[in-house]
Write a protein that holds these residues in place. Structure first.
Motif, mmCIF file in Angstrom:
data_model
loop_
_atom_site.group_PDB
_atom_site.id
_atom_site.type_symbol
_atom_site.label_atom_id
_atom_site.label_comp_id
_atom_site.label_asym_id
_atom_site.label_seq_id
_atom_site.Cartn_x
_atom_site.Cartn_y
_atom_site.Cartn_z
ATOM 1 N N VAL A 56 30.510 69.179 65.760
ATOM 2 C CA VAL A 56 29.957 69.573 67.144
ATOM 3 C C VAL A 56 28.707 68.771 67.072
ATOM 4 C CG1 VAL A 56 29.221 71.247 68.644
ATOM 5 C CG2 VAL A 56 31.037 72.001 67.219
ATOM 6 N N THR A 57 28.545 68.028 68.125
ATOM 7 C CA THR A 57 27.483 67.312 68.253
ATOM 8 C C THR A 57 26.638 67.898 69.569
ATOM 9 O OG1 THR A 57 28.450 65.601 69.730
ATOM 10 C CG2 THR A 57 27.898 65.076 67.317
ATOM 11 N N PHE A 58 25.151 67.861 69.566
ATOM 12 C CA PHE A 58 24.321 68.330 70.333
ATOM 13 C C PHE A 58 23.242 67.271 70.626
ATOM 14 C CE2 PHE A 58 25.998 72.257 69.517
ATOM 15 C CZ PHE A 58 25.659 73.450 70.447
ATOM 16 N N VAL A 59 23.047 66.776 71.884
ATOM 17 C CA VAL A 59 21.935 65.896 72.342
ATOM 18 C C VAL A 59 21.028 66.487 73.152
ATOM 19 C CG1 VAL A 59 21.537 63.794 73.694
ATOM 20 C CG2 VAL A 59 23.796 63.947 72.379
ATOM 21 N N ASP A 60 19.728 66.589 72.660
ATOM 22 C CA ASP A 60 18.690 67.142 73.441
ATOM 23 C C ASP A 60 18.857 68.535 73.481
ATOM 24 O OD1 ASP A 60 17.172 64.768 73.574
ATOM 25 O OD2 ASP A 60 18.286 64.324 75.487
ATOM 26 N N GLY A 61 19.432 69.363 72.587
ATOM 27 C CA GLY A 61 19.888 70.848 72.651
ATOM 28 C C GLY A 61 20.841 71.229 73.367
ATOM 29 N N ARG A 62 21.687 70.439 73.985
ATOM 30 C CA ARG A 62 22.894 70.617 74.756
ATOM 31 C C ARG A 62 24.237 70.180 73.940
ATOM 32 N NH1 ARG A 62 20.487 69.132 80.624
ATOM 33 N NH2 ARG A 62 19.547 71.470 81.124
ATOM 34 N N GLN A 63 25.301 71.043 74.108
ATOM 35 C CA GLN A 63 26.503 70.194 73.328
ATOM 36 C C GLN A 63 26.966 69.404 73.952
ATOM 37 O OE1 GLN A 63 29.377 73.247 72.403
ATOM 38 N NE2 GLN A 63 30.801 71.929 71.963
ATOM 39 N N HIS A 64 27.230 68.234 73.361
ATOM 40 C CA HIS A 64 27.799 67.131 73.759
ATOM 41 C C HIS A 64 29.116 66.824 73.553
ATOM 42 C CE1 HIS A 64 27.550 62.902 74.456
ATOM 43 N NE2 HIS A 64 28.076 62.465 73.548
ATOM 44 N N ASP A 65 29.724 67.046 72.262
ATOM 45 C CA ASP A 65 31.018 66.630 71.818
ATOM 46 C C ASP A 65 31.476 67.573 70.958
ATOM 47 O OD1 ASP A 65 32.735 64.723 73.218
ATOM 48 O OD2 ASP A 65 31.605 63.300 72.422
ATOM 49 N N PHE A 66 32.825 67.735 70.750
ATOM 50 C CA PHE A 66 33.203 68.056 69.391
ATOM 51 C C PHE A 66 34.621 67.719 68.868
ATOM 52 C CE2 PHE A 66 35.166 70.687 72.909
ATOM 53 C CZ PHE A 66 36.556 70.889 72.444
ATOM 54 N N TRP A 67 34.919 67.815 67.730
ATOM 55 C CA TRP A 67 35.871 67.138 66.863
ATOM 56 C C TRP A 67 35.642 65.574 66.629
ATOM 57 C CZ3 TRP A 67 40.230 69.957 70.158
ATOM 58 C CH2 TRP A 67 40.204 71.231 69.780
ATOM 59 N N ARG A 68 35.480 64.939 67.745
ATOM 60 C CA ARG A 68 35.373 63.365 67.604
ATOM 61 C C ARG A 68 33.961 63.204 68.546
ATOM 62 N NH1 ARG A 68 39.298 61.637 64.304
ATOM 63 N NH2 ARG A 68 41.104 62.542 64.885
ATOM 64 N N VAL A 69 33.364 61.938 67.890
ATOM 65 C CA VAL A 69 32.385 61.281 68.705
ATOM 66 C C VAL A 69 32.581 59.946 69.107
ATOM 67 C CG1 VAL A 69 29.890 60.697 68.303
ATOM 68 C CG2 VAL A 69 30.605 62.773 67.186
ATOM 69 N N ASP A 70 32.421 59.814 70.205
ATOM 70 C CA ASP A 70 32.580 58.553 70.870
ATOM 71 C C ASP A 70 31.300 57.733 71.037
ATOM 72 O OD1 ASP A 70 32.556 56.459 72.985
ATOM 73 O OD2 ASP A 70 34.438 57.479 73.834
ATOM 74 N N PRO A 71 31.056 56.778 70.306
ATOM 75 C CA PRO A 71 29.795 55.924 70.009
ATOM 76 C C PRO A 71 29.457 55.471 71.662
ATOM 77 C CG PRO A 71 31.594 54.568 69.079
ATOM 78 C CD PRO A 71 32.279 55.982 69.702
ATOM 79 N N VAL A 72 30.066 55.252 72.523
ATOM 80 C CA VAL A 72 29.844 54.754 73.744
ATOM 81 C C VAL A 72 29.203 55.653 74.654
ATOM 82 C CG1 VAL A 72 30.498 53.706 76.042
ATOM 83 C CG2 VAL A 72 31.403 52.811 73.811
ATOM 84 N N ARG A 73 29.991 56.826 74.404
ATOM 85 C CA ARG A 73 29.602 58.141 75.488
ATOM 86 C C ARG A 73 28.050 58.636 74.833
ATOM 87 N NH1 ARG A 73 30.421 63.741 75.158
ATOM 88 N NH2 ARG A 73 30.660 64.534 77.302
ATOM 89 N N LEU A 74 28.159 58.808 73.422
ATOM 90 C CA LEU A 74 26.956 59.107 72.634
ATOM 91 C C LEU A 74 25.543 58.073 73.139
ATOM 92 C CD1 LEU A 74 25.206 61.185 70.806
ATOM 93 C CD2 LEU A 74 26.059 59.537 68.974
ATOM 94 N N LYS A 75 25.707 56.837 73.156
ATOM 95 C CA LYS A 75 24.670 55.905 73.631
ATOM 96 C C LYS A 75 24.386 56.131 75.043
ATOM 97 C CE LYS A 75 25.957 51.925 70.542
ATOM 98 N NZ LYS A 75 26.352 50.596 70.675
ATOM 99 N N ARG A 76 25.484 56.439 75.814
ATOM 100 C CA ARG A 76 24.929 56.632 77.369
ATOM 101 C C ARG A 76 24.178 57.888 77.285
ATOM 102 N NH1 ARG A 76 30.120 57.722 79.641
ATOM 103 N NH2 ARG A 76 30.633 55.776 79.088
ATOM 104 N N ALA A 77 24.542 58.905 76.515
ATOM 105 C CA ALA A 77 23.658 60.321 76.579
ATOM 106 C C ALA A 77 22.419 60.142 76.327
ATOM 107 C CB ALA A 77 24.430 61.227 75.864
ATOM 108 N N LEU A 78 22.224 59.201 75.275
ATOM 109 C CA LEU A 78 20.683 58.814 74.684
ATOM 110 C C LEU A 78 19.864 57.944 75.496
ATOM 111 C CD1 LEU A 78 21.726 59.055 70.787
ATOM 112 C CD2 LEU A 78 20.470 60.617 72.176
ATOM 113 N N THR A 79 20.565 57.090 76.423
ATOM 114 C CA THR A 79 19.950 56.096 77.235
ATOM 115 C C THR A 79 19.743 56.399 78.579
ATOM 116 O OG1 THR A 79 21.646 54.809 77.299
ATOM 117 C CG2 THR A 79 20.349 54.320 75.552
ATOM 118 N N THR A 80 20.430 57.708 79.053
ATOM 119 C CA THR A 80 20.177 57.702 80.623
ATOM 120 C C THR A 80 19.345 59.124 80.751
ATOM 121 O OG1 THR A 80 22.381 59.028 80.325
ATOM 122 C CG2 THR A 80 22.330 56.731 81.280
#
Length: 80
Positions: A56-80
């Motif tokens: 499970v991944t969290f970005v800025d304290g909020r759940q972002h994903d679970f089971w798999r991490v999509d690198p494009v989606r993670l980059k987007r979450a960290l740059t917007t």
């Protein structure tokens, strides 16, 4: 590197966690973003909460994903 913005919840011996760790490491390094990892086997409540969803991944304290991490989606979450 900035303060940790990404948290990865997982456990030892989890191949999906290994895959997620590699993606989180790469994306965070590219963006200069800090991250940390928490072993859910060390906390009974976390194990109950996330045991069936890891990694499970969290970005800025909020759940972002679970089971798999999509690198494009993670980059987007960290740059917007």
């Amino acid at each position: 590197m900035s303060a940790d913005r990404v948290t990865l919840y997982g456990k030892p011996g989890c191949h999906l966690c290994d895959d997620a760790r590699a993606i989180v490491t790469q994306v965070c390094a590219e963006l200069g973003v800090g991250w940390n990892e928490i072993d859910i086997t060390q906390d009974e409540q976390l194990f109950k909460e996330y045991g069936e969803q890891i990694p499970v991944t969290f970005v800025d304290g909020r759940q972002h994903d679970f089971w798999r991490v999509d690198p494009v989606r993670l980059k987007r979450a960290l740059t917007t």
